[in-house]
Design a protein around this motif. Structure first.
Motif, PDB file in Angstrom:
ATOM      1  N   ASN A 193       0.809  -1.218   0.000  1.00 38.11           N
ATOM      2  CA  ASN A 193       0.000   0.000   0.000  1.00 38.11           C
ATOM      3  C   ASN A 193       0.846   1.274   0.000  1.00 38.11           C
ATOM      4  OD1 ASN A 193      -2.334  -1.627   0.252  1.00 38.11           O
ATOM      5  ND2 ASN A 193      -1.944  -1.834   2.451  1.00 38.11           N
ATOM      6  N   ALA A 194       2.163   1.114  -0.105  1.00 43.32           N
ATOM      7  CA  ALA A 194       3.047   2.279  -0.057  1.00 43.32           C
ATOM      8  C   ALA A 194       2.805   3.173  -1.267  1.00 43.32           C
ATOM      9  CB  ALA A 194       4.497   1.829  -0.017  1.00 43.32           C
ATOM     10  N   ILE A 195       2.962   4.467  -1.044  1.00 45.85           N
ATOM     11  CA  ILE A 195       2.725   5.441  -2.115  1.00 45.85           C
ATOM     12  C   ILE A 195       4.062   5.947  -2.645  1.00 45.85           C
ATOM     13  CG2 ILE A 195       1.743   7.695  -2.664  1.00 45.85           C
ATOM     14  CD1 ILE A 195      -0.352   7.156  -0.474  1.00 45.85           C
ATOM     15  N   TYR A 196       4.247   5.789  -3.939  1.00 43.51           N
ATOM     16  CA  TYR A 196       5.436   6.301  -4.619  1.00 43.51           C
ATOM     17  C   TYR A 196       5.007   7.514  -5.445  1.00 43.51           C
ATOM     18  CZ  TYR A 196       7.681   1.838  -3.517  1.00 43.51           C
ATOM     19  OH  TYR A 196       8.199   0.752  -2.872  1.00 43.51           O
ATOM     20  N   THR A 197       5.777   8.571  -5.368  1.00 45.87           N
ATOM     21  CA  THR A 197       5.478   9.783  -6.134  1.00 45.87           C
ATOM     22  C   THR A 197       6.449   9.862  -7.302  1.00 45.87           C
ATOM     23  OG1 THR A 197       4.881  10.876  -4.062  1.00 45.87           O
ATOM     24  CG2 THR A 197       5.201  12.278  -5.999  1.00 45.87           C
ATOM     25  N   LEU A 198       5.912   9.817  -8.514  1.00 46.68           N
ATOM     26  CA  LEU A 198       6.790   9.832  -9.686  1.00 46.68           C
ATOM     27  C   LEU A 198       7.548  11.157  -9.755  1.00 46.68           C
ATOM     28  CD1 LEU A 198       4.679   8.191 -12.539  1.00 46.68           C
ATOM     29  CD2 LEU A 198       6.395   7.156 -11.077  1.00 46.68           C
ATOM     30  N   PRO A 199       8.847  11.088 -10.058  1.00 47.47           N
ATOM     31  CA  PRO A 199       9.627  12.329 -10.160  1.00 47.47           C
ATOM     32  C   PRO A 199       9.219  13.134 -11.393  1.00 47.47           C
ATOM     33  CG  PRO A 199      10.938  10.461 -10.901  1.00 47.47           C
ATOM     34  CD  PRO A 199       9.661   9.886 -10.356  1.00 47.47           C
ATOM     35  N   THR A 200       9.418  14.442 -11.326  1.00 48.59           N
ATOM     36  CA  THR A 200       9.152  15.313 -12.485  1.00 48.59           C
ATOM     37  C   THR A 200      10.382  15.272 -13.388  1.00 48.59           C
ATOM     38  OG1 THR A 200       7.742  16.741 -11.146  1.00 48.59           O
ATOM     39  CG2 THR A 200       8.585  17.648 -13.215  1.00 48.59           C
ATOM     40  N   LEU A 201      10.255  14.615 -14.530  1.00 49.74           N
ATOM     41  CA  LEU A 201      11.394  14.473 -15.446  1.00 49.74           C
ATOM     42  C   LEU A 201      11.533  15.684 -16.358  1.00 49.74           C
ATOM     43  CD1 LEU A 201      10.947  10.696 -16.405  1.00 49.74           C
ATOM     44  CD2 LEU A 201      12.304  11.690 -14.548  1.00 49.74           C
ATOM     45  N   ILE A 202      10.396  16.298 -16.721  1.00 46.74           N
ATOM     46  CA  ILE A 202      10.373  17.505 -17.561  1.00 46.74           C
ATOM     47  C   ILE A 202       9.264  18.393 -17.004  1.00 46.74           C
ATOM     48  CG2 ILE A 202       9.687  18.369 -19.842  1.00 46.74           C
ATOM     49  CD1 ILE A 202      11.203  16.108 -21.108  1.00 46.74           C
ATOM     50  N   PRO A 203       9.484  19.720 -16.904  1.00 46.16           N
ATOM     51  CA  PRO A 203       8.445  20.605 -16.357  1.00 46.16           C
ATOM     52  C   PRO A 203       7.105  20.411 -17.061  1.00 46.16           C
ATOM     53  CG  PRO A 203      10.481  21.817 -16.678  1.00 46.16           C
ATOM     54  CD  PRO A 203      10.704  20.459 -17.280  1.00 46.16           C
ATOM     55  N   PRO A 204       6.007  20.329 -16.332  1.00 46.23           N
ATOM     56  CA  PRO A 204       4.689  20.062 -16.925  1.00 46.23           C
ATOM     57  C   PRO A 204       4.288  21.040 -18.020  1.00 46.23           C
ATOM     58  CG  PRO A 204       4.596  19.850 -14.534  1.00 46.23           C
ATOM     59  CD  PRO A 204       5.959  20.391 -14.858  1.00 46.23           C
ATOM     60  N   ARG A 205       4.709  22.317 -17.911  1.00 47.44           N
ATOM     61  CA  ARG A 205       4.308  23.309 -18.920  1.00 47.44           C
ATOM     62  C   ARG A 205       4.975  23.050 -20.273  1.00 47.44           C
ATOM     63  NH1 ARG A 205       8.342  27.101 -19.539  1.00 47.44           N
ATOM     64  NH2 ARG A 205      10.028  26.948 -18.004  1.00 47.44           N
ATOM     65  N   ILE A 206       6.091  22.311 -20.280  1.00 46.43           N
ATOM     66  CA  ILE A 206       6.827  22.050 -21.517  1.00 46.43           C
ATOM     67  C   ILE A 206       6.269  20.831 -22.248  1.00 46.43           C
ATOM     68  CG2 ILE A 206       9.123  21.542 -22.476  1.00 46.43           C
ATOM     69  CD1 ILE A 206       8.821  24.339 -21.291  1.00 46.43           C
ATOM     70  N   ILE A 207       5.644  19.927 -21.507  1.00 49.43           N
ATOM     71  CA  ILE A 207       5.199  18.654 -22.106  1.00 49.43           C
ATOM     72  C   ILE A 207       4.177  18.874 -23.232  1.00 49.43           C
ATOM     73  CG2 ILE A 207       3.942  16.509 -21.605  1.00 49.43           C
ATOM     74  CD1 ILE A 207       5.398  16.440 -18.900  1.00 49.43           C
ATOM     75  N   PRO A 208       3.149  19.749 -23.076  1.00 55.31           N
ATOM     76  CA  PRO A 208       2.218  19.965 -24.200  1.00 55.31           C
ATOM     77  C   PRO A 208       2.912  20.488 -25.457  1.00 55.31           C
ATOM     78  CG  PRO A 208       1.305  20.854 -22.165  1.00 55.31           C
ATOM     79  CD  PRO A 208       2.721  20.497 -21.873  1.00 55.31           C
ATOM     80  N   LEU A 209       3.917  21.338 -25.293  1.00 56.66           N
ATOM     81  CA  LEU A 209       4.649  21.853 -26.460  1.00 56.66           C
ATOM     82  C   LEU A 209       5.387  20.713 -27.164  1.00 56.66           C
ATOM     83  CD1 LEU A 209       6.179  25.118 -24.932  1.00 56.66           C
ATOM     84  CD2 LEU A 209       4.108  24.890 -26.304  1.00 56.66           C
ATOM     85  N   LEU A 210       6.053  19.867 -26.377  1.00 55.08           N
ATOM     86  CA  LEU A 210       6.772  18.732 -26.961  1.00 55.08           C
ATOM     87  C   LEU A 210       5.790  17.778 -27.640  1.00 55.08           C
ATOM     88  CD1 LEU A 210       9.287  18.013 -24.058  1.00 55.08           C
ATOM     89  CD2 LEU A 210       9.884  18.777 -26.364  1.00 55.08           C
ATOM     90  N   HIS A 211       4.625  17.606 -27.028  1.00 56.69           N
ATOM     91  CA  HIS A 211       3.600  16.732 -27.619  1.00 56.69           C
ATOM     92  C   HIS A 211       3.168  17.271 -28.988  1.00 56.69           C
ATOM     93  CE1 HIS A 211      -0.721  15.969 -28.407  1.00 56.69           C
ATOM     94  NE2 HIS A 211      -0.378  14.724 -28.129  1.00 56.69           N
ATOM     95  N   ASP A 212       2.896  18.593 -29.056  1.00 56.86           N
ATOM     96  CA  ASP A 212       2.449  19.187 -30.327  1.00 56.86           C
ATOM     97  C   ASP A 212       3.547  19.092 -31.382  1.00 56.86           C
ATOM     98  OD1 ASP A 212       0.099  19.754 -29.078  1.00 56.86           O
ATOM     99  OD2 ASP A 212       0.534  21.873 -28.741  1.00 56.86           O
ATOM    100  N   LEU A 213       4.784  19.335 -30.988  1.00 53.30           N
ATOM    101  CA  LEU A 213       5.899  19.216 -31.934  1.00 53.30           C
ATOM    102  C   LEU A 213       6.024  17.792 -32.452  1.00 53.30           C
ATOM    103  CD1 LEU A 213       8.553  21.345 -30.005  1.00 53.30           C
ATOM    104  CD2 LEU A 213       7.576  21.923 -32.230  1.00 53.30           C
ATOM    105  N   ALA A 214       5.905  16.837 -31.546  1.00 48.42           N
ATOM    106  CA  ALA A 214       6.003  15.426 -31.942  1.00 48.42           C
ATOM    107  C   ALA A 214       4.879  15.058 -32.904  1.00 48.42           C
ATOM    108  CB  ALA A 214       5.958  14.535 -30.698  1.00 48.42           C
ATOM    109  N   GLN A 215       3.670  15.554 -32.640  1.00 43.30           N
ATOM    110  CA  GLN A 215       2.545  15.268 -33.523  1.00 43.30           C
ATOM    111  C   GLN A 215       2.793  15.801 -34.936  1.00 43.30           C
ATOM    112  OE1 GLN A 215      -0.576  13.588 -32.839  1.00 43.30           O
ATOM    113  NE2 GLN A 215       0.744  12.859 -31.179  1.00 43.30           N
ATOM    114  N   GLN A 216       3.331  17.048 -35.009  1.00 37.71           N
ATOM    115  CA  GLN A 216       3.618  17.651 -36.322  1.00 37.71           C
ATOM    116  C   GLN A 216       4.675  16.844 -37.079  1.00 37.71           C
ATOM    117  OE1 GLN A 216       2.113  19.957 -37.830  1.00 37.71           O
ATOM    118  NE2 GLN A 216       0.988  21.137 -36.286  1.00 37.71           N
TER     119      GLN A 216
END
Length: 633
Positions: A193-216
């Protein structure tokens, strides 16, 4: 009649007039019809011209509208071109909109190739699109590189449940520490039942931009370029994160050369790092990959596989090196720890690496789990054999518990901390009842230990010490089993049988050690003292000799057996009492019967050195493990 005739004539005349009027009207109407036909004939050319003019107007409107659409497409293309030429740095969102617009324009002119300028516009737009995607790739690379940084160990530790965070010394907690134990029995439920918190590998505000670039890039058919950029960037960063933790690739030879203490520490760290890597780093990478490369399943799975493959290989290779290294009893517990962590992480590994692209890593993890189980089982069998064949020359001069006994018992007690793991391990190779298998193995180890102790007991020249040695060691085994979970497996019958064995060795000790001295105190027959100072068949000289012999033998026993040890206080007292219950009554009886013969002669203290109380006091010094110097003091 005349009047009737006049009326008939009047009617006739009226009808004649009406006919004339009708004829005249018919003539007039006929004239109108002729004129209308002539008018229609005259109007037809005008009507034709009017219709032509109307159709011409309609065509002009359509042409103007089409021209307007085309001009608007040209205008949109020009605006998109301006944004693309400025590049994506200033306003990435507008840049991506411009690419979408350009694609729409290309589609428009491709479906309207009848325009004279369509081909030229299409070529220009396609060239512009190629430049735009090229800049997009560079922007994707720069964004991903700039915001991809290795995760520091301290940040990873903060993502762990409190029970798994490193101690204040900075090193991970490992099995055997006071504040933590193997998850098998003690932490299993809490870790589920232990809770693990995933580390932030890339700032959340940058991820949508990278997603859109990858889609293009994917829409432009640049999947391979997208794959290479993502793989090269994220794989390198992940490997750095793993390296910063302290994970290193070691060969079987490297492992073999290490001192055990160093290797044990590295294994403890590896177990900690495996949990961090799978539950935090690999899980974080999977989530990031799903967010950025969304919608292209095959490419997404391939990216994740290639990003993690080297890091997974480094981690598993250490486990393989340990599993393949030379077996030794002390490695069993770390092998069980390693097997345990692989079992704990099995479901998550299957989930994270469930795609076809990850099958190699999934199989490698499964293979390591089985190899660890096999090596642990072989080490277990080696231990049983080593116990029986142990030929250490460690001398236990005082007959106390042999180091092998305490080592084996502690080993077995420690094994019971791994009950659930051992049962899982047994089931890897045998589907029968795991409880029965564990009981069988434990019984065999105990029997192997007893067989070895029997052999070691024969090293003593004094048969009494042989019996004391066996009594001490079997008692230690029985007491330890009764106080541990082994009792539930071995059963009450096993305990009772071995308690009787302890008693048998105690009785044998008394017989071997004290039979001769008790014989000094025995008198065949009875009778009073005669005039020559003799008792029926026993002369004063014989009595003196008996007292002298008793004194010498008792002093020898006292000197020797005060150096012997019975470490268990309860057993020590019961053994002294058992001896005293035989010795003191016999001595009192002998002293009472023959003491007066000596006391009435010269130097009675030379022969009667000890009172029963003295003997009782000296008996309390037996089995204390005193040295010769301590006895003299």
């Amino acid at each position: 009649m005349e009047a009737l005739r006049e009326r008939a004539d009047f009617i006739k005349e009226s009808l004649q007039k009406s006919q004339i009027i009708t004829d005249n009207m018919a003539a007039i109407l006929g004239s109108f019809d002729h004129r209308l036909s002539a008018l229609e004939t005259a109007m037809r050319p005008t009507q034709i011209r009017t219709h032509s003019i109307r159709r011409a107007h309609e065509n002009i409107d359509k042409t103007l509208k089409a021209a307007e659409v085309i001009l608007s497409q040209f205008d949109l293309t020009r605006k998109a071109e301006a944004k693309i030429l400025r590049g994506p740095h200033e306003d990435l969102e507008s840049y991506l909109e411009a690419i979408d617009q350009l694609r729409s324009n290309v589609k428009f002119f491709s479906s309207n190739k009848s325009f004279k300028s369509s081909d030229g516009v299409l070529n220009h737009a396609n060239q512009l699109l190629v430049k735009a995607i090229s800049k997009l790739e560079e922007e994707f690379r720069q964004l991903l590189t700039n915001y991809s940084k290795p995760v520091e160990p301290d940040r990873l530790f903060e993502c762990l449940p409190n029970s798994l965070r490193p101690s204040s010394s900075g090193s991970p907690r490992k099995h055997g520490d006071d504040n933590t134990k193997s998850p098998t029995e003690h932490q299993g439920k809490s870790l589920e039942n232990a809770i693990y918190t995933l580390p932030t590998l890339i700032p959340p505000r940058i991820i949508p931009l990278l997603h859109d670039l990858a889609q293009q890039m994917a829409q432009a058919g640049h999947q391979q370029q997208l794959f290479r950029i993502y793989r090269d960037t994220r794989a390198s960063v992940l490997e750095q994160s793993v390296r910063k933790l302290g994970v290193e690739r070691l060969s079987k030879d490297d492992v073999q050369k290490m001192q055990w203490e160093v290797l044990e520490a590295k294994i403890g760290n590896w177990i900690h790092y495996m949990r961090i890597a799978v539950k935090l780093l690999f899980a974080g990478e999977k989530k990031l990959c799903d967010q950025i490369i969304d919608g292209v399943d095959s490419l997404r799975d391939q990216c994740f596989a290639e990003v993690t493959v080297n890091s997974v290989s480094v981690l598993l290779s250490f486990g393989e090196s340990i599993a393949k290294s030379k077996r030794s009893p002390e490695k069993l517990f770390v092998l069980l720890d390693m097997y345990e962590i692989m079992r704990e992480l099995h479901s998550e590994i299957e989930l994270l690496f469930g795609s076809k692209a990850c099958i190699e890593m999934r199989d490698s993890a499964s293979s390591l789990t089985k190899r660890l189980a096999q090596t642990a089982q072989e080490t277990f069998c080696d231990f049983e054999e080593a116990v029986e064949k142990d030929a250490t020359k460690t001398a236990v001069l005082d007959g106390t518990v042999h180091p092998l006994t305490s080592y084996v018992i502690n080993y077995v007690k420690f094994l019971f901390d791994y009950q659930s793991t051992l049962k899982q391990l047994f089931q890897e190779f045998d589907a029968s009842d795991p409880d029965a298998q564990l009981a069988s193995v434990t019984t065999r180890i105990m029997q192997a230990l007893q067989n070895n102790l029997d052999g070691k007991s024969k090293q003593y020249r004094d048969p009494a010490l042989t019996q004391l040695f066996l009594m001490n060691n079997i008692h230690y085994i029985v007491r330890s089993v009764r106080r541990s979970e082994a009792k539930d497996l071995l059963g009450d019958d096993w305990v009772q049988i071995h308690r009787r064995i302890v008693q048998q060795h105690a009785n044998q000790y008394k017989r071997v050690s004290w039979a001769k001295i008790l014989q000094c105190l025995s008198v065949q027959g009875g009778g009073g003292i005669g005039g020559d100072g003799s008792a029926s068949g026993i002369s004063r000289a014989a009595v003196k000799d008996r007292f002298k012999t008793f004194n010498v033998q008792f002093e020898e026993l006292h000197q020797r057996q005060s150096q012997w040890t019975v470490p268990d206080s309860e057993l020590r007292e019961s053994l002294r009492l058992a001896v005293a219950e035989v010795l003191l009554p016999a001595y009192r009886s002998f002293l009472k019967r023959f003491g007066p013969m000596i006391e009435n002669g010269k130097n009675p203290q030379k022969y009667i050195r000890y009172s029963p109380e003295d003997l009782d006091h000296m008996m309390n010094e037996f089995f204390e493990g005193k040295t010769w110097n301590e006895q003299k003091r």
